[in-house]
Design an enzyme around this catalytic site. Structure first.
Site, PDB file in Angstrom:
ATOM      1  N   ASP A 119     -15.516   3.347   5.876  1.00 16.82           N
ATOM      2  CA  ASP A 119     -14.432   4.294   5.615  1.00 16.82           C
ATOM      3  C   ASP A 119     -14.771   5.206   4.441  1.00 16.82           C
ATOM      4  O   ASP A 119     -14.448   6.393   4.461  1.00 16.82           O
ATOM      5  CB  ASP A 119     -13.122   3.545   5.335  1.00 16.82           C
ATOM      6  CG  ASP A 119     -12.041   4.523   4.898  1.00 16.82           C
ATOM      7  OD1 ASP A 119     -11.658   5.370   5.718  1.00 16.82           O
ATOM      8  OD2 ASP A 119     -11.621   4.480   3.721  1.00 16.82           O
ATOM      9  N   ARG A 149     -14.826  13.547   6.024  1.00 23.98           N
ATOM     10  CA  ARG A 149     -13.578  14.201   6.483  1.00 23.98           C
ATOM     11  C   ARG A 149     -13.071  15.171   5.424  1.00 23.98           C
ATOM     12  O   ARG A 149     -12.618  16.280   5.735  1.00 23.98           O
ATOM     13  CB  ARG A 149     -12.500  13.139   6.758  1.00 23.98           C
ATOM     14  CG  ARG A 149     -12.748  12.364   8.037  1.00 23.98           C
ATOM     15  CD  ARG A 149     -11.870  11.115   8.082  1.00 23.98           C
ATOM     16  NE  ARG A 149     -10.462  11.415   7.953  1.00 23.98           N
ATOM     17  CZ  ARG A 149      -9.562  10.560   7.467  1.00 23.98           C
ATOM     18  NH1 ARG A 149      -9.910   9.360   7.068  1.00 23.98           N
ATOM     19  NH2 ARG A 149      -8.297  10.923   7.395  1.00 23.98           N
ATOM     20  N   HIS A 158       0.854  -1.191   0.000  1.00 20.30           N
ATOM     21  CA  HIS A 158       0.000   0.000   0.000  1.00 20.30           C
ATOM     22  C   HIS A 158       0.885   1.235   0.000  1.00 20.30           C
ATOM     23  O   HIS A 158       1.796   1.357   0.812  1.00 20.30           O
ATOM     24  CB  HIS A 158      -0.886   0.021   1.249  1.00 20.30           C
ATOM     25  CG  HIS A 158      -1.755   1.248   1.296  1.00 20.30           C
ATOM     26  ND1 HIS A 158      -2.966   1.318   0.652  1.00 20.30           N
ATOM     27  CD2 HIS A 158      -1.566   2.451   1.875  1.00 20.30           C
ATOM     28  CE1 HIS A 158      -3.489   2.519   0.829  1.00 20.30           C
ATOM     29  NE2 HIS A 158      -2.655   3.228   1.576  1.00 20.30           N
ATOM     30  N   LYS A 179      -9.052  -0.854   5.306  1.00 19.21           N
ATOM     31  CA  LYS A 179      -9.195  -1.360   3.932  1.00 19.21           C
ATOM     32  C   LYS A 179      -8.246  -2.535   3.689  1.00 19.21           C
ATOM     33  O   LYS A 179      -8.558  -3.471   2.976  1.00 19.21           O
ATOM     34  CB  LYS A 179      -8.933  -0.228   2.927  1.00 19.21           C
ATOM     35  CG  LYS A 179     -10.105   0.764   2.905  1.00 19.21           C
ATOM     36  CD  LYS A 179      -9.852   1.951   2.011  1.00 19.21           C
ATOM     37  CE  LYS A 179      -8.893   2.917   2.632  1.00 19.21           C
ATOM     38  NZ  LYS A 179      -9.049   4.318   2.318  1.00 19.21           N
ATOM     39  N   SER A 182      -8.301   4.514   8.708  1.00 18.74           N
ATOM     40  CA  SER A 182      -8.868   4.486   7.357  1.00 18.74           C
ATOM     41  C   SER A 182      -8.062   3.541   6.455  1.00 18.74           C
ATOM     42  O   SER A 182      -8.625   2.658   5.793  1.00 18.74           O
ATOM     43  CB  SER A 182      -8.843   5.921   6.799  1.00 18.74           C
ATOM     44  OG  SER A 182      -9.000   5.943   5.415  1.00 18.74           O
TER      45      SER A 182
HETATM   46  N1  URA Z   1      -5.594   7.445   2.430  1.00 16.64           N
HETATM   47  C1  URA Z   1      -6.632   6.775   2.985  1.00 16.64           C
HETATM   48  O1  URA Z   1      -7.028   5.724   2.510  1.00 16.64           O
HETATM   49  N2  URA Z   1      -7.216   7.315   4.068  1.00 16.64           N
HETATM   50  C2  URA Z   1      -6.821   8.480   4.624  1.00 16.64           C
HETATM   51  O2  URA Z   1      -7.392   8.893   5.616  1.00 16.64           O
HETATM   52  C3  URA Z   1      -5.745   9.157   4.025  1.00 16.64           C
HETATM   53  C4  URA Z   1      -5.144   8.611   2.922  1.00 16.64           C
END
Ligand code: URA
Length: 424
Positions: A157, A164, A79, A183, A179
């Site tokens: 999320d 947000r 990631h 995932k 967040s």
């Molecule tokens: N990437 C994400 O998936 N979430 C965040 O809060 C910031 C960057």
């Protein structure tokens, strides 16, 4: 009082939220029972007061549980926190898959100046990013490599992130950490490396902030059963040379065929591949990665993956790039002190390589190629980049022109890897 009002009251005075309160609020928001204005108030209280590790873990868990959860304990994943010219998924993942580490990845689209792997893959004619979960699982087991669009993982999320974004509460460490990791937990890969970008083109502007996020991501992941580590990497200048969808695929193919690419890309793609093999406890990872590149096995794995997802692998060597190409020239003779990723990202965005709004169409053929890196000696008027495309050309050239800062004294090259975080 309602659950969410209790939570707002507690957090606004800096008290910790019990796990069940976090679960009730997040589940209530996802079900539509908690209105945006109350959730926004709670997010702002969290932004100001913070959350401790246990609260952050509880938030991560409940968001991961909010939608479909895949399970790929044998698989690896990576990631990136988002950058400009970042094609590490297209370079490292076929290499590790060719080394026997299966890859199951859910990816996103780009928004703003950062690109997304799903858009890049869609630059390949016929490529299908929307496999059913059965087809996704079958491809992982048969080909050992699949990437699909993240559509049903961690829906909580998705909603909270959008809120947000609209309420100035994105840049909160516990909210970013929960967040991202929610995932990854929903994706289900058992071994994961985070590439935390740092610099002008990234979310985290300083090495200290990037390290704090990297520590949190690794700790949360390990707590939730994922073997993980992180690298902190430079995103003050773009990664590699290409920015833009077809251009980035072309550059990734050059790497996979063992042809010369920019040093930072070469180094980071190899490092991430080696780290993933280490997380999988595959022996002699450096040698295996080298062999997968020099033998062409990584390139062949990429072609097999493209075919499996409906793409035309015979088109890979002739992907369309814009025929209108304009050179960007060095403003003075000297040494490059900065090659601002953010300005080059803006140039690519203006040309149509990315989206300013969620539903904008992308021009896969547009983008920028950068030939110079921080520390390089340049002469006034020398071509340092090429702009592909004609949409908003003047604006794109202004952004690209601002990207190159030249000074008279020699400048040290910037290391591609600024730090590492291991679990434990
Ligand atoms: N990437 C994400 O998936 N979430 C965040 O809060 C910031 C960057």
């Amino acid at each position: 009082m309602s659950v969410v009002l209790d939570a707002i009251e507690e957090k606004k005075w800096g008290r910790r939220l019990p796990d069940e309160r976090i679960r009730d609020v997040v589940e209530g928001y996802t079900a539509g029972d908690v209105p945006d204005y109350q959730m926004a108030a709670l997010l702002m209280a969290i932004f100001i007061r913070g959350m401790d590790y246990e609260e952050t873990l509880a938030m991560t868990r409940v968001m991961a549980d909010s939608g479909k959860r895949y399970s790929f304990p044998e698989c690896v994943d990576k990631h990136s926190t988002g950058g400009i010219g970042d094609k590490i998924s297209l370079t490292s993942l076929p290499v590790v898959a060719a080394c026997g580490a299966p890859v199951a990845k859910l990816s996103g689209r780009g928004l703003g100046h950062t690109g997304g792997t799903i858009d890049k893959l869609e630059a390949i004619p016929g490529f299908n990013v929307a496999l059913t979960s059965e087809a996704f699982e079958r491809q992982v087991s048969e080909v050992g490599f699949a990437i699909v669009e993240a559509s049903d993982a961690a829906p909580a999320d998705k909603g909270i992130y959008a809120l947000r974004d609209a309420t100035g509460t994105v840049d909160s460490l516990p909210l970013i950490g929960s967040s991202i990791v929610s995932k990854k937990v929903a994706t289900g890969a058992g071994h994961l490396i985070y590439d935390v970008k740092c610099g002008s083109g990234a979310f985290m502007k300083t090495p200290e902030a990037a390290r704090e996020l990297a520590d949190l991501l690794v700790r949360l992941s390990e707590s939730l059963g994922i073997r993980s580590s992180a690298v902190i990497t430079d995103m003050d200048q773009p990664l590699g040379s290409a920015i833009g969808n077809s251009l980035e695929i072309r550059e990734a193919l050059r790497f996979l065929k063992g042809e010369p690419v920019a040093r930072d890309l070469d180094l980071l793609a190899r490092e991430i591949s080696v780290e993933l093999l280490k997380l999988k406890e595959i022996t002699d990872p450096e040698r295996r990665v080298e062999e997968a590149i020099s033998s062409g096995a990584g390139y062949e794995k990429f072609r097999e993956f493209v075919r499996a997802q409906g793409g035309d692998d015979s088109a890979l060597e002739s992907l369309e790039v814009a025929s209108e190409v304009t050179e960007v020239r060095a403003p003075a003779s000297g040494y490059l002190k900065k090659v601002w990723a953010i300005e080059l990202g803006r140039a690519a965005l203006a040309l149509g390589a990315g989206r300013e709004k969620k539903d904008d169409a992308i021009d896969f053929a547009a983008g920028v190629e950068v030939d110079a890196k921080v520390g390089d000696r340049v002469e006034e008027g020398q071509a340092v980049a090429r702009v592909y495309g004609s949409r908003n050309l003047q604006r794109a050239l202004e952004f690209a022109g601002r990207a190159f800062e030249v000074v008279q004294e020699p400048v040290e090259p910037v290391p591609a890897i600024l730090g590492r975080v291991q679990a434990g």
